[in-house]
Design an enzyme around this catalytic site. Structure first.
Site, PDB file in Angstrom:
ATOM      1  N   CYS A  98       0.850  -1.165  -0.131  1.00 63.65           N
ATOM      2  CA  CYS A  98      -0.104   0.031  -0.035  1.00 63.65           C
ATOM      3  C   CYS A  98       0.962   1.350  -0.003  1.00 63.65           C
ATOM      4  CB  CYS A  98      -1.080   0.043   1.143  1.00 63.65           C
ATOM      5  SG  CYS A  98      -2.148   1.478   1.422  1.00 63.65           S
TER       6      CYS A  98
ATOM      7  N   ASN B 288       0.523  -8.507 -10.639  1.00 64.15           N
ATOM      8  CA  ASN B 288      -0.801  -7.611 -10.416  1.00 64.15           C
ATOM      9  C   ASN B 288      -0.223  -6.210 -10.820  1.00 64.15           C
ATOM     10  OD1 ASN B 288      -1.409  -5.659  -7.482  1.00 64.15           O
ATOM     11  ND2 ASN B 288      -3.013  -6.274  -9.065  1.00 64.15           N
ATOM     12  N   GLY B 289      -1.396  -5.891 -11.449  1.00 64.79           N
ATOM     13  CA  GLY B 289      -0.902  -4.249 -12.204  1.00 64.79           C
ATOM     14  C   GLY B 289      -1.149  -4.199 -13.640  1.00 64.79           C
ATOM     15  N   ASP B 290      -2.277  -3.296 -13.945  1.00 57.74           N
ATOM     16  CA  ASP B 290      -2.840  -3.087 -15.392  1.00 57.74           C
ATOM     17  C   ASP B 290      -3.364  -4.452 -16.143  1.00 57.74           C
ATOM     18  OD1 ASP B 290      -1.511  -0.782 -15.058  1.00 57.74           O
ATOM     19  OD2 ASP B 290       0.247  -0.872 -16.314  1.00 57.74           O
TER      20      ASP B 290
END
Length: 318
Positions: free
Chosen positions: A101, A199-201
């Site tokens: 985060c 993870n991501g896009d």
């Protein structure tokens, strides 16, 4: 995909997202094909101090299983104590630790992605956690600017005993801007023996297939693309299975939003959700979405809100 000693039905996971992944939303994602869902991240300090609102975030039901709970914190002893409470109360298949985060409210307290700058503390946290809880432990990280430093964190996590690792291909400084760099997930997958999740896009079937093929990862975690669009799991899974492209439309979003509200009511969650924000997500990208949101925002009762949603598409379709 096997995770936490459980054979999942697939390899698409819902990311834990604050103020998004409540039980109602997780159930919708599960019904559309999410193989594993995660709660919103939960403060280990709040768990130890018995904060009731915190326990609401971990609320689940049999229909959701299997599911995971995500914790955040910075003190090894407190994190382990919280994890012991969580496994007793909710019996998740995994307890995930947040190292990703980028929110200043989290990082200023030494939690989330701030921990990536303290590899020794990371080792201490996960060693203590993995040695003292019965539930398998996973971790979600962001990348560091340097590949070697990122690999060092990943290796420390595996050595400490985590059973899987999710890699968000952005740095803490990027936040959610720019593009995810999946070279890191690819290298980590090549180096570790545990499952690695990219993870991501991950936005649609094409991006999902491209990222999986490039990284060689065991699975994908979908976050922002699912906000207001739980149907994305169905579309992505169909593309991965047979290259089938399935579109979405206003009617699909309308029906999903109505079902979402029904589930919020069922689990007494309406007062805990910012419906203005959530309605924006469910209408995102639709023709005349501004009008839809204005009408929903002006609704003065639950009945009028539902009526606005029922009428939101008119003759429009996507």
């Amino acid at each position: 995909m096997r995770l936490g000693g459980v054979d999942l039905a697939g390899n698409l996971l819902l990311a834990p997202m604050a103020d998004v992944t409540n039980l109602a939303f997780r159930l919708m994602c599960k019904r559309y094909g999410a193989s594993l869902t995660f709660t919103e991240m939960i403060s280990s300090d709040a768990v130890v101090h018995g904060n009731e609102k915190t326990f609401l975030r971990g609320m689940t039901c049999e229909e959701e299983r299997p599911f995971g709970v995500q914790l955040f914190g910075h003190c090894p002893e407190t994190i382990t104590a919280a994890a012991l409470v969580i496994e007793e109360m909710f019996d998740p298949i995994v307890i995930d630790m947040n190292l990703g985060c980028p929110s200043p409210a989290i990082t200023n307290a030494g939690c989330g992605s701030a921990l990536l700058r303290s590899p020794e503390i990371v080792s201490d946290i996960f060693r203590d956690l993995c040695e003292n809880v019965n539930t398998p432990v996973t971790a979600k990280i962001r990348i560091l600017e340097n590949m070697d430093d990122t690999l060092d964190i990943a290796n420390r996590l595996e050595e400490a005993g985590v059973c899987a690792l999710t890699v968000h291909g952005r740095t803490r400084e990027q936040g959610y801007q720019g593009f995810a760099d999946h070279r890191y997930a690819k290298r980590i997958k090549e180096e570790l023996s545990i499952p690695v999740i990219a993870n991501g896009d991950v936005k649609d079937g094409e991006s999902a297939k491209r990222i999986l093929e490039y990284t060689g990862c065991d699975g994908l975690m979908i976050g922002r693309a699912a906000m207001g669009d739980p149907h994305v799991f169905y579309r992505v899974s169909r593309f991965l299975e047979n290259d089938e492209v399935i579109g979405t439309c206003c009617e699909q979003r309308r029906d999903d939003l109505l079902e979402y509200i029904e589930l919020l009511e069922k689990f007494d969650l309406m007062t805990h959700v910012n419906m203005k924000a959530h309605s924006q997500w469910f209408t995102r990208g639709l023709k005349d979405s501004r009008r839809m949101r204005m009408e929903m925002g002006s609704a003065d009762s639950h009945v009028s809100l539902v009526e606005c949603i029922r009428n939101m598409c008119g003759n429009n379709s996507e």
